[in-house]
Design an enzyme around this catalytic site. Structure first.
Site, short mmCIF file in Angstrom:
data_model
loop_
_atom_site.label_atom_id
_atom_site.label_comp_id
_atom_site.label_asym_id
_atom_site.label_seq_id
_atom_site.Cartn_x
_atom_site.Cartn_y
_atom_site.Cartn_z
N CYS A 1 -0.72 -4.79 7.34
CA CYS A 1 -0.57 -3.72 8.25
C CYS A 1 0.42 -4.24 9.53
CB CYS A 1 -1.43 -3.04 8.78
SG CYS A 1 -2.88 -2.60 7.33
N CYS B 1 0.84 -1.25 -0.05
CA CYS B 1 0.00 0.22 0.18
C CYS B 1 0.77 1.21 -0.27
CB CYS B 1 -0.83 -0.07 1.16
SG CYS B 1 0.01 -0.02 2.79
FE1 FES Z 1 -1.21 0.41 4.49
FE2 FES Z 1 -2.43 -0.45 6.50
S1 FES Z 1 -3.22 -0.20 4.38
S2 FES Z 1 -0.36 -0.35 6.26
#
Ligand code: FES
Length: 207
Positions: free
Chosen positions: A105, A34
């Site tokens: 995450c 992400c």
């Molecule tokens: Fe990026 Fe959680 S969506 S660390």
């Protein structure tokens, strides 16, 4: 998205947040999934090797903040050897779980803690810089979460073969063509491995 009460508590009231002045070790890691980032700071007692203080800065989502917060709580007061046992699964458990697409995450938070510990150990002569090899690749693959179920691709037996010769990484994945996450997983593998200067080429094969 359904979050547990603990995730919400740590997101709204994160523990050990903030930049540390004169840390003994630090690490910043980004999630290839992400693009979010976490920085972890450590203060370590030189004789007992206990983590006396720990803090973090987050540049990411709610789960990024919550998992970094819980990981600092889990590590505080532990010796380096004890803290090295802390995994993303421990962080998940301590938070009463995360939605599958947010499991990465917790991997990012645990990974950043482990890198900070490793940086401390290397700087203090407690360990040598590890040689890059097949084991390093497998360790990186353990950090790649298949988002549909929130498990890593090694545990899910999606990796059939790993090879490393003359700078070339060869990986056979057991993910069929109709799987919509296939390219996503392959891209993440590339992003995890490209950061190593020893890696000159990455070939990923599918059935
Ligand atoms: Fe990026 Fe959680 S969506 S660390």
């Amino acid at each position: 998205m359904q979050y547990s009460q603990k995730v919400l508590d740590h997101f709204m009231h994160p523990k050990n947040v903030g930049k540390m002045e004169n840390p003994d070790a630090t690490a910043t890691e980004g999630s290839p999934a992400c693009g979010d980032q976490v920085t972890v700071y450590l203060k370590v007692d030189e004789s007992s090797h206990k983590i006396e203080d720990i803090s973090f800065l987050s540049y990411g989502c709610a789960s990024n903040i919550a998992t970094a917060s819980i990981i600092t709580e889990l590590a505080k007061g532990k010796t380096l050897d004890e803290a090295k046992q802390i995994t993303w699964r421990d962080a998940m458990e301590a938070l009463d779980g995360l939605p599958p697409v947010k499991v990465h995450c917790s991997v990012l938070a645990a990974d950043t803690l482990q890198t900070a510990i490793s940086n401390y150990e290397i700087a203090h002569g407690l360990k040598e810089i590890p040689n890059f090899g097949k084991e390093t690749i497998i360790e990186e693959l353990r950090k790649i979460i298949y988002p549909q179920v929130g498990e890593d691709i090694i545990s899910l037996k999606m990796v059939k073969y790993v090879g490393f010769t003359d700078g070339k990484v060869l990986i056979d994945l057991n993910i069929p063509s109709f799987d919509t996450w296939r390219e996503n997983v392959a891209e993440e593998i590339r992003e995890h491995l490209e950061k190593y200067s020893e890696v000159k080429d990455i070939q990923i094969n599918f059935p």
